[in-house]
Design a protein around this motif. Sequence first.
Motif, mmCIF file in Angstrom:
data_model
loop_
_atom_site.group_PDB
_atom_site.id
_atom_site.type_symbol
_atom_site.label_atom_id
_atom_site.label_comp_id
_atom_site.label_asym_id
_atom_site.label_seq_id
_atom_site.Cartn_x
_atom_site.Cartn_y
_atom_site.Cartn_z
ATOM 1 N N LEU A 245 0.826 -1.205 0.000
ATOM 2 C CA LEU A 245 0.000 0.000 0.000
ATOM 3 C C LEU A 245 0.863 1.258 0.000
ATOM 4 N N GLN A 246 0.229 2.373 -0.361
ATOM 5 C CA GLN A 246 0.925 3.653 -0.265
ATOM 6 C C GLN A 246 0.786 4.173 1.156
ATOM 7 N N LYS A 247 1.868 4.814 1.635
ATOM 8 C CA LYS A 247 1.861 5.243 3.028
ATOM 9 C C LYS A 247 2.083 6.751 3.167
ATOM 10 N N VAL A 248 1.427 7.325 4.141
ATOM 11 C CA VAL A 248 1.524 8.762 4.391
ATOM 12 C C VAL A 248 2.854 9.062 5.081
ATOM 13 N N SER A 249 3.501 10.132 4.659
ATOM 14 C CA SER A 249 4.638 10.644 5.414
ATOM 15 C C SER A 249 4.122 11.663 6.419
ATOM 16 N N VAL A 250 4.546 11.477 7.651
ATOM 17 C CA VAL A 250 3.997 12.274 8.742
ATOM 18 C C VAL A 250 4.944 13.416 9.083
ATOM 19 N N GLN A 251 4.351 14.567 9.389
ATOM 20 C CA GLN A 251 5.205 15.705 9.692
ATOM 21 C C GLN A 251 5.842 15.567 11.074
ATOM 22 N N VAL A 252 7.161 15.650 11.111
ATOM 23 C CA VAL A 252 7.909 15.624 12.371
ATOM 24 C C VAL A 252 8.820 16.845 12.331
#
Lengths: 362, 356, 318
Positions: A245-252
């Motif tokens: 699946l495609q995955k979200v990059s999370v803001q850090v």
Amino acid sequence: MNFKTIRSAAIPGVAALALLMSACGASNEGGDDAASSDLSGNLKGGGATSQEKAQEAWKTAFQGKNGDLTIDYSLLGSTDGRGQFIAKALSFAGTDSYIKEEELAAAKERCGGNIIEVPAYISSIAIAYNLPGVDDLKLDAATIAKIFAGKITKWNDAAIAATNEGVDLPDTKISPVHRADDSGTTKNFTDYLGKAAKADWAYEAEDAFPVSGGLSAEGTSGVVKQIGDTEGTIGYADESQTADLQKVSVQVGEEFVAPSPEGAAKTVSVSPVVEGRDETDIAVDVDRTTTEAGAYPVILLSYLLACETYDDAAEAANVKGYLSYIVSDEGQAASSDFAGSAKLAPETATKAQEIVAGISAK
Amino acid sequence: MNHPATTLEQAPAERMHIPLTHPRLPQRAEWIVAGIAAAFGALLLVLGVPTVGAAILAGIAFLVVLPVWSLAVEGRRGATDRLMTGLIWTTFVVAIVPLASLLWRVIDQGAGRIDGTFLSYSFFKTQIDQPVGIYHAIIGTLLVTLGAALISVPVGVMAAVYLVEYGKKNKLAKAITFLVDVMTGIPSIVAGLFAFALFTLIFGPAYVSGFGGSVALALLMIPIVVRATEEMLMLVPDELREAAYALGTPKWKTIVRIVLPTALGGILTGITLATSRVIGETAPLLLIAGATDRTNMNPFDGAMTTLPVLIYGQNLRGDAPAEAIAWGAAFILILIVMVLNLAARIVGKIFAPKKG
Amino acid sequence: MTAPTAEIEEQPNDWASVRGGVGDRIFSGLALAAGLTIMAALAGVFIFLAIKGATGFSKSSDVYGPHAESFLGYVFPLLVGTFTASIIALIIAVPLAFGIALVISHYAPRWVATPVAYVIDLLAAVPSVVYGLWGAFYLAKKLVPMHEWLHEHLGFIPLFGEPNVSGRSPLTAGIVLAIMILPIITAISREVFSRTPRLHEEAALALGATRWEMIRMTVFPYARSGMVSAVMLGLGRALGETMAVTMVLSVGFDMSWNVLATASPTSIAANIALKYKERSADLLNVLVATGLVLFLLTFLVNFAARWIIGRSERRMAR
């Protein structure tokens, strides 16, 4: 009708049954190919379902080294795992959240001394989505919270567009997918939303998903299948199971981080240890708001719970042997290969190894 | 009920003109209309209607055209009959489609996974890439079900004997009959919760065992066994009993030597069918029998994997090999049930009372 | 026919005191004991569920989770979910099952009827997990267009509101349940249909009745109580069916009339299976308490069914 017919029918039946009983063990349970050692008997553990695959890797390898030992890891859930450990039904337990203050006294009484609690299984929780044509979605915690709370309902919402400049977002309805069953994954995910997006997520961290609405599916596998099956979905699941699946990059901080084992391990190593616990208890409060470069804060951290001393020498030896293997570099590599989990950071691993080495019989 | 009466009343006035036979549609009328409907469906297909839609519309066309034609030729009663016949066959086709689809999917996905290793190995592994099998679950299912049968058959058969031979409509028998009916409606998960509550209250909160599963399944089996036995005992002709009594045979001996053997075929069939009903139960076993990697031959101690629980667990894991195992296990389970059903029929034939 | 039998049966009992008296007493004692065991078992179900679940009725409000405060608030949506799925299942399954049963008993030639009856029996034994596997990720997906069609064309009926994009709606759960209870309703009604006295049927046909009229006039009246009991048994199954609903339905707590909804409450049985895995001791008590509610519910349904059947039998007897 007479009984002779019954008897003549019964004889082959009994014979078949006898044949069955004589060949009772499965062909692979002889243990011929396994090395023998001083560990033997049956080691009973159980608890968190998140550790299922990792435990399979660990016990398989450990049983291979110790031909006379059988390890059972029952999938009971974290809470019941801790409860049954305290009730002495299990020699060790796996748990997704560290032991609660109110359980501590009972656990110490069960152990007749210190408890041992070490992190054993770290996994990123990926936020996966199905939106053909959109490859690398970047989101901040607030937006994720609004999506799962049902406040953002279209993929081309301004909040999503703000962090994805230049991406052509479709006017599709968002269908958030959550777990239908209670799980540690949900608890860790909602804990992340509650801490990293306080303003937009008004719910407590809980095993049961707090918002009604959106799709739900049973188990990590159900969520993953649902996302794969249906366009416009977004959901959370163990990273190791979301390969397709495609995955979200999370803001850090200022960056966007994709889920990875390394990012998860990094978050654990920068997270503070819970104050006021025993020397032998490495309980960690995961820092969901870390700004450390490369850290991925949406993680699940699962522990092993055991006693420092056991009444029974064999039990102590079994627990010590198995737990030592799990936190060893070899054990961590095995679960990383098979279950896709993150290895413990070196300093955490060393500390855990020292603690586990202290297990002894009374 | 009034319907034929009215026709009879009308009849005399018209009697002079009525021919002896009603006009009928040609014998092959169904086929002619079916052909027309099929052609209509094909036309729709050509016009771009999706296959499912075309099939449904063709079916509706068949259901409408045949009665309308019949109404014109045969009158209202004939048309109603044609319509109902069509509708009843339609329900049949509509219901068979999903059932066949389900069965086909299990065979399609499951049969390929079956080999010697799959049937003789358990989940126990000493190397991570070792092959695994479902042997432990097959044994578990057989043991748990055997246990359920051992509990439910004596209780069920004897209870039926009481109802038919001793109770004979007294208050207690009526109460038991009623409770047996209620028992058929117990949801399987409630049976599981009962076994779980019972055993955990006695043996502590961590108790799991195959026997607990047997108790839960027995609770589901008993009413079916009672019902089947009762029916068969009632079919035994009273003349047989009377003949035995006339020879001075005590009642219990009459029942054991005359009545039960006469009904044996039917009773065995009932028992086997009851067994095949409960062998696929998942929920109660999930609660009380648990799951383990090894073959557990002791039903009284420790978790015991059964096929339905294994299927459920493998499905939850979600990776491709696990899913293949789940379908393979489902295939084996259905195969076991099929063999049991066949056995029931054969046993029923062998032990059926000789006629004439 | 029964009267003389009863008379004769009294006599061996006098004989029994002379020959085989002990055997008779032991045997009848055993039979009675078996009957009493059944009563005890049912009482046991109630008692043990009550013991284990008693505290589940009044836990502190946080045990009942994020959507409810009290036991009533917890169990009510589940009751609604249980009934929604079961009623949909019955509406679909009952006509189909009677249809199949009639085909097997009266319409199809023997060479078709026998194998079909066998296959239907077989399907009664297909494990519910397999129905779940098939329903959740195969059937549901195929039914998505139907959901959209229903909403688009019949959306003015409150039943067909906003459709579920995955197809895992109460309607789909009901359809899967319907397929699951189909075999049991079919098996029982087939049995009662085929027991219609041959003479009645032939008399009807001889009077010139069409086949349908014959069925309506002889088969249905004769089978009525059996049909009711078949339906009730089906309802009992549907109410208590666990795994299929667990796996098929996408759950939530939005109670609405919309059978295409995305977040409808699940059923009691499915809820137990879902929550059982990550349970705490408190939640376990609550789950057992909901099980007790389910038990009483099925008890009531069966009680009602018996009553209806008893009444119609009495009426028939008059």
